[in-house]
Scaffold this motif. Structure first.
Motif, PDB file in Angstrom:
ATOM      1  N   HIS A  78      56.573   1.599  20.288  1.00  0.00           N
ATOM      2  CA  HIS A  78      56.740  -0.097  20.028  1.00  0.00           C
ATOM      3  C   HIS A  78      58.082  -0.281  20.202  1.00  0.00           C
TER       4      HIS A  78
ATOM      5  N   ARG B 199      46.978  -8.572  24.191  1.00  0.00           N
ATOM      6  CA  ARG B 199      48.396  -8.020  24.605  1.00  0.00           C
ATOM      7  C   ARG B 199      48.315  -6.429  24.755  1.00  0.00           C
ATOM      8  N   ASP B 200      47.558  -5.709  23.734  1.00  0.00           N
ATOM      9  CA  ASP B 200      47.674  -4.260  23.981  1.00  0.00           C
ATOM     10  C   ASP B 200      46.795  -3.872  25.214  1.00  0.00           C
ATOM     11  N   ARG B 201      45.513  -4.631  25.324  1.00  0.00           N
ATOM     12  CA  ARG B 201      44.784  -4.466  26.544  1.00  0.00           C
ATOM     13  C   ARG B 201      45.469  -4.575  27.710  1.00  0.00           C
TER      14      ARG B 201
ATOM     15  N   LEU C 179      57.899  -4.513  22.376  1.00  0.00           N
ATOM     16  CA  LEU C 179      56.909  -5.852  22.056  1.00  0.00           C
ATOM     17  C   LEU C 179      57.806  -6.584  21.309  1.00  0.00           C
TER      18      LEU C 179
ATOM     19  N   MET D 162      51.637   4.829  21.317  1.00  0.00           N
ATOM     20  CA  MET D 162      52.254   3.719  21.880  1.00  0.00           C
ATOM     21  C   MET D 162      53.750   3.766  21.283  1.00  0.00           C
TER      22      MET D 162
ATOM     23  N   ARG E   6      47.592 -10.160  19.642  1.00  0.00           N
ATOM     24  CA  ARG E   6      48.221  -8.887  19.656  1.00  0.00           C
ATOM     25  C   ARG E   6      47.174  -7.865  20.549  1.00  0.00           C
ATOM     26  N   GLN E   7      45.910  -7.936  19.730  1.00  0.00           N
ATOM     27  CA  GLN E   7      44.688  -7.109  20.694  1.00  0.00           C
ATOM     28  C   GLN E   7      44.831  -7.508  22.229  1.00  0.00           C
TER      29      GLN E   7
END
Length: 209
Positions: free
Chosen positions: A3, A71-73, A203, A1, A68-69
């Motif tokens: 960033h 957001r990644d999902r 991000l 990813m 954060r997790q």
């Protein structure tokens, strides 16, 4: 990813005291990420974390994620939905939507987390609709191409039979189904990784909670 360079974005709204003290602002909404130009707000991320933490989706268990997790999902979901819109691939069955939305509402009502107070009417149904659309998209885009050969099933059955104390012997169809589910999950992860590597992602800094 990819960033990129983390930046903090936000939409600012003049505070009531702006007329008395020039330059006073309050943050109305902050941006969590930009996905190919599509903005994800911190409130979107918090809502995603709440739904997952409350196990709103029928058939799932609770997932406690940091912002954060979550957001990644949400970024991965957004990438898939962008592709779905481009290909017009994936639909939602209304009967399934109504059934799952009702169960999701019951799950949210029973959820002990205070985060559910921030969920507006109609957002539960829309979240379920998005998840069902994603499921159908990946069924059509990925799962349809996954194959489990008979030889693979026989080898897996033999392997399990050779393990002492492995319990009751599963049927051939159970093994085939489990292997297919695992391969589909891996192919979806591969698809997501490729999509993220080709995307423009920005991000914003976020604190873990």
């Amino acid at each position: 990813m990819n960033h990129g360079v983390p930046i903090l974005l936000g939409l600012l709204l003049l505070s009531p005291s702006a007329g008395r003290a020039a330059g006073e602002y309050r943050v109305y909404e902050s941006t969590a990420a930009s996905v190919n130009g599509e903005v994800l707000f911190v409130s979107d991320v918090a809502r995603e974390a709440c739904f997952l933490g409350c196990a709103a989706m029928p058939g799932t268990g609770e997932e406690i994620l940091s912002l954060r997790q979550a957001r990644d999902r949400l970024i991965l979901d957004t990438l898939a939905l962008q592709e779905q819109r481009k290909l017009l691939l994936g639909t939602v069955d209304n009967v399934t939507l109504e059934r799952d939305a009702r169960e999701a509402e019951s799950r949210m009502a029973a959820c002990p987390s205070p985060c559910k107070r921030e969920i507006a009417p109609g957002e539960i149904r829309e979240w379920i609709r998005r998840k069902l659309l994603l499921r159908d998209f990946f069924n059509r885009r990925v799962a349809v191409f996954v194959e489990v050969k008979d030889d693979d099933v026989r080898r897996e059955l033999a392997r399990r039979s050779s393990v002492p104390g492995n319990g009751a012997r599963p049927t051939e169809e159970q093994v085939r189904g489990g292997m297919r589910d695992a391969r589909i999950a891996q192919e979806i992860r591969n698809w997501q990784s490729r999509a993220a590597s080709k995307s423009r992602l920005i991000l914003s800094p976020m604190e873990d909670r």
